[in-house]
Enzyme design. Structure first.
Site, short mmCIF file in Angstrom:
data_model
loop_
_atom_site.label_atom_id
_atom_site.label_comp_id
_atom_site.label_asym_id
_atom_site.label_seq_id
_atom_site.Cartn_x
_atom_site.Cartn_y
_atom_site.Cartn_z
N GLY A 17 -6.73 2.69 3.81
CA GLY A 17 -6.63 1.55 2.90
C GLY A 17 -5.93 0.34 3.48
O GLY A 17 -6.19 -0.09 4.60
N ILE A 18 -5.04 -0.23 2.69
CA ILE A 18 -4.31 -1.43 3.10
C ILE A 18 -3.48 -1.16 4.35
O ILE A 18 -3.40 -2.01 5.24
CB ILE A 18 -3.40 -1.91 1.95
CG1 ILE A 18 -4.25 -2.39 0.76
CG2 ILE A 18 -2.49 -3.04 2.41
CD1 ILE A 18 -3.46 -2.65 -0.51
N GLU A 44 -5.42 8.47 14.65
CA GLU A 44 -5.72 9.08 15.95
C GLU A 44 -7.11 8.68 16.44
O GLU A 44 -7.31 8.48 17.64
CB GLU A 44 -5.58 10.60 15.84
CG GLU A 44 -4.12 11.05 15.70
CD GLU A 44 -3.96 12.52 15.41
OE1 GLU A 44 -4.97 13.17 15.04
OE2 GLU A 44 -2.83 13.03 15.53
N ASP A 67 6.58 12.99 6.02
CA ASP A 67 6.57 12.94 4.57
C ASP A 67 7.73 12.05 4.15
O ASP A 67 8.90 12.42 4.31
CB ASP A 67 6.73 14.35 4.00
CG ASP A 67 6.66 14.39 2.48
OD1 ASP A 67 6.74 13.31 1.84
OD2 ASP A 67 6.53 15.50 1.92
N LEU A 68 7.44 10.89 3.61
CA LEU A 68 8.48 9.92 3.29
C LEU A 68 9.38 10.37 2.15
O LEU A 68 10.44 9.78 1.94
CB LEU A 68 7.84 8.56 2.96
CG LEU A 68 7.10 7.88 4.11
CD1 LEU A 68 6.47 6.58 3.63
CD2 LEU A 68 8.01 7.63 5.28
N ASN A 94 4.18 0.05 2.72
CA ASN A 94 2.91 0.15 2.02
C ASN A 94 2.68 1.49 1.31
O ASN A 94 1.94 1.56 0.34
CB ASN A 94 1.76 -0.09 3.01
CG ASN A 94 0.42 0.32 2.47
OD1 ASN A 94 -0.15 -0.33 1.59
ND2 ASN A 94 -0.12 1.41 3.01
N SER A 144 2.13 -4.17 -6.52
CA SER A 144 0.89 -4.09 -7.30
C SER A 144 0.91 -5.15 -8.38
O SER A 144 1.98 -5.59 -8.83
CB SER A 144 0.77 -2.70 -7.95
OG SER A 144 -0.32 -2.66 -8.87
N TYR A 159 2.87 4.86 -13.02
CA TYR A 159 2.59 4.08 -11.80
C TYR A 159 3.07 2.65 -11.99
O TYR A 159 3.75 2.07 -11.13
CB TYR A 159 1.09 4.10 -11.51
CG TYR A 159 0.68 3.29 -10.31
CD1 TYR A 159 0.83 3.80 -9.02
CD2 TYR A 159 0.16 2.00 -10.45
CE1 TYR A 159 0.45 3.05 -7.91
CE2 TYR A 159 -0.22 1.26 -9.35
CZ TYR A 159 -0.07 1.79 -8.08
OH TYR A 159 -0.43 1.04 -6.99
N LYS A 163 6.09 0.50 -10.01
CA LYS A 163 5.86 -0.78 -9.35
C LYS A 163 6.77 -1.87 -9.92
O LYS A 163 7.18 -2.79 -9.19
CB LYS A 163 4.38 -1.18 -9.47
CG LYS A 163 3.45 -0.25 -8.71
CD LYS A 163 3.82 -0.17 -7.22
CE LYS A 163 2.91 0.74 -6.44
NZ LYS A 163 3.22 0.79 -5.00
#
Length: 251
Positions: A17-18, A44, A67-68, A94, A144, A159, A163
Site C-alpha cells: 500500500g502507501i 524482498e 512486529d511493532l 505508516n 486518516s 479505527y 486515528k
C-alpha cells in the site's frame, strides 16, 4: 529533493500500500530506506528486481521484519539502524490496521497497532535523532480522514477513534518539540479512501470490490507524492497536515 540524497529514511508498514509506494519513491530519490513490516515478501521482491539491482537501489533498501506491537522488536530494529546506518533523517510512520467487526470486539489490538506502536516509533526516532544531532529531521505520520469524523459503520468506529488519538499525538509531539527546542519537524498526512490492502485484509474481497466499484478512490502513489512535497519544503516551513482524498468523495 537533492538535499535528501543518501539520507536515511525509515518507513513502517513498508511491505504494501502507501508504505510500499513510499519506499519506491524514496529509493527513486536516492535515499537509503529501512522498511519495517511483519511481512517482507514484496520488499524482498523489490530488492531482487533486476532493474533495481542495475541502478543500485537494492543496496539502499533494508527490509526489517518486526512486529511493532512488541516493544523489544521495535527497540532491536532501532538498534540495528543505529549500528549499521548511524542515524535516521526521516520517519514515515505508516503502519496500521483496519477494523474487522466492531468497537466492542477488537479495540485492544487496534489500539496497540494504531496508537501505541505509532507513538513508540516516533519516540524511538526522536531519541536517535537527538543522540546523533540530526539536522532537518522530519517525521511524517500517515493518519486518516477518519481522524476528523466518526463514520456510521461499526467496523470503523474504533479505527476512527485510534486515528483521532494519532492526530492528537502528532500535535502533542509538535508542541513538545517547540517547548524543548528540538529541531524536528512533524506533520501528518490524512488520506481519504485509498486503494490499499487494508480493506481486503480487514473486511474481505467482496467488501473491497463493492467499495472500489461504488466509491471514488485514489492510489498509494498519490499519497507518496504528498510526502515528496513535504520533503521538498525548506527547513523554515512546517506542513502541519495534508488532507488528501479522491475528487467526488463526501469526506
Amino acid at each position: 529533493m537533492d538535499k535528501w540524497c543518501d539520507k536515511v529514511a525509515l518507513v513502517t508498514g513498508g511491505n504494501s500500500g502507501i508504505g510500499l509506494a513510499t519506499v519506491e519513491l524514496l529509493l527513486d530519490r536516492h535515499l537509503k530506506v529501512i522498511a519495517i513490516d511483519k511481512y517482507l515478501d514484496k520488499l524482498e521482491t523489490l530488492q531482487k528486481d533486476d532493474q533495481n539491482i542495475e541502478k543500485g537501489k537494492s543496496k539502499k533498501l533494508f527490509p526489517i521484519k518486526a512486529d511493532l506491537c512488541k516493544e523489544e522488536e521495535v527497540t532491536k530494529a532501532f538498534q540495528w539502524i543505529e549500528n549499521n546506518l548511524g542515524e535516521i533523517n526521516l520517519l514515515v510512520n505508516n503502519a496500521g490496521m483496519g477494523g474487522i467487526t466492531s468497537l466492542l470486539e477488537e479495540w485492544k489490538l487496534m489500539l496497540g497497532v494504531n496508537v501505541v506502536a505509532f507513538g513508540l516509533c516516533i519516540t524511538e526516532t526522536v531519541k536517535l535523532m537527538r543522540k546523533t544531532k540530526t539536522s532537518n529531521g522530519i517525521i511524517i505520520n500517515i493518519t486518516s480522514n477518519l481522524s476528523h469524523f466518526v463514520p456510521d459503520y461499526p467496523p470503523f468506529h474504533f479505527y476512527s477513534a485510534t486515528k483521532h488519538a494519532a492526530k492528537a499525538l502528532v500535535e502533542g509531539f509538535r508542541q513538545e518539540f517547540l517547548s524543548l527546542e528540538i529541531p524536528i519537524r512533524i506533520t501528518s498526512v490524512s488520506p481519504g479512501f485509498v486503494k490499499t490492502g487494508i480493506i481486503r485484509s480487514s473486511l474481505g474481497k467482496n467488501v473491497e470490490k463493492h467499495l472500489y466499484e461504488n466509491y471514488p478512490s485514489i492510489c498509494p502513489q498519490e499519497i507518496a507524492s504528498a510526502i515528496e512535497y513535504i520533503l521538498s519544503t525548506p527547513p523554515d516551513v512546517t506542513i502541519r497536515e495534508i488532507a488528501i482524498g479522491p475528487t467526488g468523495s463526501k469526506n
